[in-house]
Scaffold this motif. Structure first.
Motif, mmCIF file in Angstrom:
data_model
loop_
_atom_site.group_PDB
_atom_site.id
_atom_site.type_symbol
_atom_site.label_atom_id
_atom_site.label_comp_id
_atom_site.label_asym_id
_atom_site.label_seq_id
_atom_site.Cartn_x
_atom_site.Cartn_y
_atom_site.Cartn_z
ATOM 1 N N ALA A 1 -8.068 -3.424 8.295
ATOM 2 C CA ALA A 1 -6.930 -4.312 8.065
ATOM 3 C C ALA A 1 -6.964 -5.436 9.093
ATOM 4 O O ALA A 1 -7.734 -5.394 10.053
ATOM 5 C CB ALA A 1 -5.611 -3.543 8.194
ATOM 6 N N VAL A 2 -6.085 -6.400 8.883
ATOM 7 C CA VAL A 2 -5.799 -7.371 9.929
ATOM 8 C C VAL A 2 -4.649 -6.803 10.757
ATOM 9 O O VAL A 2 -3.619 -6.405 10.199
ATOM 10 C CB VAL A 2 -5.413 -8.751 9.363
ATOM 11 N N TYR A 3 -4.837 -6.750 12.038
ATOM 12 C CA TYR A 3 -3.836 -6.181 12.948
ATOM 13 C C TYR A 3 -3.086 -7.318 13.635
ATOM 14 O O TYR A 3 -3.698 -8.242 14.188
ATOM 15 C CB TYR A 3 -4.506 -5.279 13.976
ATOM 16 N N TYR A 4 -1.755 -7.212 13.599
ATOM 17 C CA TYR A 4 -0.872 -8.229 14.161
ATOM 18 C C TYR A 4 -0.017 -7.622 15.266
ATOM 19 O O TYR A 4 0.430 -6.483 15.177
ATOM 20 C CB TYR A 4 0.064 -8.785 13.095
ATOM 21 N N CYS A 5 0.242 -8.454 16.251
ATOM 22 C CA CYS A 5 1.154 -8.101 17.323
ATOM 23 C C CYS A 5 2.415 -8.952 17.163
ATOM 24 O O CYS A 5 2.333 -10.107 16.711
ATOM 25 C CB CYS A 5 0.470 -8.386 18.663
ATOM 26 N N ALA A 6 3.568 -8.397 17.527
ATOM 27 C CA ALA A 6 4.809 -9.139 17.396
ATOM 28 C C ALA A 6 5.816 -8.646 18.424
ATOM 29 O O ALA A 6 5.688 -7.542 18.963
ATOM 30 C CB ALA A 6 5.377 -8.992 15.989
ATOM 31 N N PHE B 1 1.352 -4.159 13.957
ATOM 32 C CA PHE B 1 1.417 -3.938 12.517
ATOM 33 C C PHE B 1 0.035 -4.226 11.939
ATOM 34 O O PHE B 1 -0.807 -4.827 12.603
ATOM 35 C CB PHE B 1 2.447 -4.882 11.870
ATOM 36 N N ARG B 2 -0.198 -3.805 10.710
ATOM 37 C CA ARG B 2 -1.468 -4.109 10.062
ATOM 38 C C ARG B 2 -1.240 -4.386 8.589
ATOM 39 O O ARG B 2 -0.272 -3.904 7.988
ATOM 40 C CB ARG B 2 -2.471 -2.971 10.244
ATOM 41 N N GLN B 3 -2.153 -5.165 8.035
ATOM 42 C CA GLN B 3 -2.078 -5.481 6.624
ATOM 43 C C GLN B 3 -3.477 -5.461 6.030
ATOM 44 O O GLN B 3 -4.353 -6.230 6.447
ATOM 45 C CB GLN B 3 -1.433 -6.849 6.397
ATOM 46 N N ALA B 4 -3.657 -4.565 5.074
ATOM 47 C CA ALA B 4 -4.923 -4.463 4.353
ATOM 48 C C ALA B 4 -4.850 -5.336 3.102
ATOM 49 O O ALA B 4 -3.756 -5.635 2.610
ATOM 50 C CB ALA B 4 -5.191 -3.016 3.973
ATOM 51 N N PRO B 5 -5.990 -5.744 2.567
ATOM 52 C CA PRO B 5 -5.986 -6.595 1.371
ATOM 53 C C PRO B 5 -5.211 -5.949 0.227
ATOM 54 O O PRO B 5 -5.414 -4.768 -0.087
ATOM 55 C CB PRO B 5 -7.474 -6.705 1.034
ATOM 56 N N GLY B 6 -4.307 -6.713 -0.355
ATOM 57 C CA GLY B 6 -3.535 -6.233 -1.492
ATOM 58 C C GLY B 6 -2.417 -5.277 -1.151
ATOM 59 O O GLY B 6 -1.776 -4.718 -2.050
ATOM 60 N N LYS B 7 -2.181 -5.073 0.138
ATOM 61 C CA LYS B 7 -1.127 -4.136 0.554
ATOM 62 C C LYS B 7 -0.087 -4.846 1.401
ATOM 63 O O LYS B 7 -0.327 -5.929 1.933
ATOM 64 C CB LYS B 7 -1.736 -2.965 1.333
ATOM 65 N N LEU C 1 11.536 -0.234 13.703
ATOM 66 C CA LEU C 1 10.132 -0.228 13.305
ATOM 67 C C LEU C 1 9.899 -1.120 12.088
ATOM 68 O O LEU C 1 8.781 -1.200 11.597
ATOM 69 C CB LEU C 1 9.682 1.201 12.991
ATOM 70 N N ALA C 2 10.944 -1.767 11.626
ATOM 71 C CA ALA C 2 10.846 -2.632 10.445
ATOM 72 C C ALA C 2 10.351 -4.014 10.841
ATOM 73 O O ALA C 2 10.852 -4.604 11.812
ATOM 74 C CB ALA C 2 12.195 -2.735 9.746
ATOM 75 N N SER C 3 9.432 -4.548 10.067
ATOM 76 C CA SER C 3 8.835 -5.836 10.427
ATOM 77 C C SER C 3 9.853 -6.964 10.496
ATOM 78 O O SER C 3 9.664 -7.937 11.236
ATOM 79 C CB SER C 3 7.721 -6.177 9.436
ATOM 80 N N LYS C 4 10.954 -6.852 9.758
ATOM 81 C CA LYS C 4 11.961 -7.915 9.761
ATOM 82 C C LYS C 4 12.653 -8.040 11.118
ATOM 83 O O LYS C 4 13.307 -9.050 11.383
ATOM 84 C CB LYS C 4 12.996 -7.670 8.670
ATOM 85 N N SER C 5 12.513 -7.028 11.968
ATOM 86 C CA SER C 5 13.124 -7.059 13.294
ATOM 87 C C SER C 5 12.196 -7.624 14.361
ATOM 88 O O SER C 5 12.505 -7.573 15.547
ATOM 89 C CB SER C 5 13.554 -5.641 13.701
ATOM 90 N N TYR C 6 11.061 -8.139 13.920
ATOM 91 C CA TYR C 6 10.062 -8.668 14.844
ATOM 92 C C TYR C 6 9.843 -10.157 14.570
ATOM 93 O O TYR C 6 9.994 -10.624 13.432
ATOM 94 C CB TYR C 6 8.729 -7.931 14.677
ATOM 95 N N ASP C 7 9.452 -10.869 15.623
ATOM 96 C CA ASP C 7 9.096 -12.274 15.441
ATOM 97 C C ASP C 7 7.990 -12.640 16.416
ATOM 98 O O ASP C 7 7.416 -11.762 17.070
ATOM 99 C CB ASP C 7 10.319 -13.187 15.564
ATOM 100 N N SER C 8 7.707 -13.937 16.503
ATOM 101 C CA SER C 8 6.631 -14.439 17.374
ATOM 102 C C SER C 8 5.300 -13.797 17.031
ATOM 103 O O SER C 8 4.511 -13.461 17.920
ATOM 104 C CB SER C 8 6.968 -14.207 18.853
ATOM 105 N N TRP C 9 5.033 -13.625 15.758
ATOM 106 C CA TRP C 9 3.813 -12.970 15.296
ATOM 107 C C TRP C 9 2.578 -13.743 15.741
ATOM 108 O O TRP C 9 2.530 -14.964 15.683
ATOM 109 C CB TRP C 9 3.813 -12.872 13.773
ATOM 110 N N GLY C 10 1.563 -12.973 16.158
ATOM 111 C CA GLY C 10 0.277 -13.576 16.441
ATOM 112 C C GLY C 10 -0.469 -13.862 15.147
ATOM 113 O O GLY C 10 0.022 -13.549 14.054
#
Length: 122
Positions: free
Chosen positions: A92-97, A37-43, A104-113
């Motif tokens: 963005a900041v890229y995260y693995c989970a 997953f990725r998260q850009a500033p303000g998004k 594909l929904a983030s709520k179905s993922y855990d153990s985020w880096g």
């Protein structure tokens, strides 16, 4: 308990490439797969790609199809994200989970880096 560590981020010019790594320690055999997953500033955090444990099949966000490839090395318990033809909007900041469902929904993922920063300059 699973711990994920991302690496490989950095600063690259538009059109360049980076390869991100997501190394896992602990028990991952009970997961459905792994995702980026990725998260850009303000998004909001958004789905990028996933690879499923059962058959190695993959899913991609439309915005990265044809440019990004997710693959795995089971011997190293590591998942990679090869990113080609990078664009400034990929910054963005890229995260693995770990996936706990076929979703594909983030709520179905855990153990985020903790994430790795990718910056693409124009």
């Amino acid at each position: 308990q699973v711990q994920l560590v991302e690496s490989g981020g950095g600063l690259v010019q538009a059109g360049g490439s980076l390869r991100l790594s997501c190394a896992a320690s602990g028990r991952t055999f009970s997961s459905y797969g792994r995702g980026w997953f990725r998260q850009a500033p303000g998004k909001e955090r958004e789905f990028v790609a996933a690879i499923w444990r059962s058959d190695g099949s993959t899913n991609y966000a439309n915005s990265v199809k044809g440019r990004f490839t997710i693959f795995r090395d089971d011997a190293k318990n590591t998942v990679y994200l090869q990113m080609n033809n990078l664009k400034p909007e990929d910054t963005a900041v890229y995260y693995c989970a770990v996936a706990r469902a076929l979703s594909l929904a983030s709520k179905s993922y855990d153990s985020w880096g903790e994430g790795t920063q990718v910056t693409v300059s124009s």
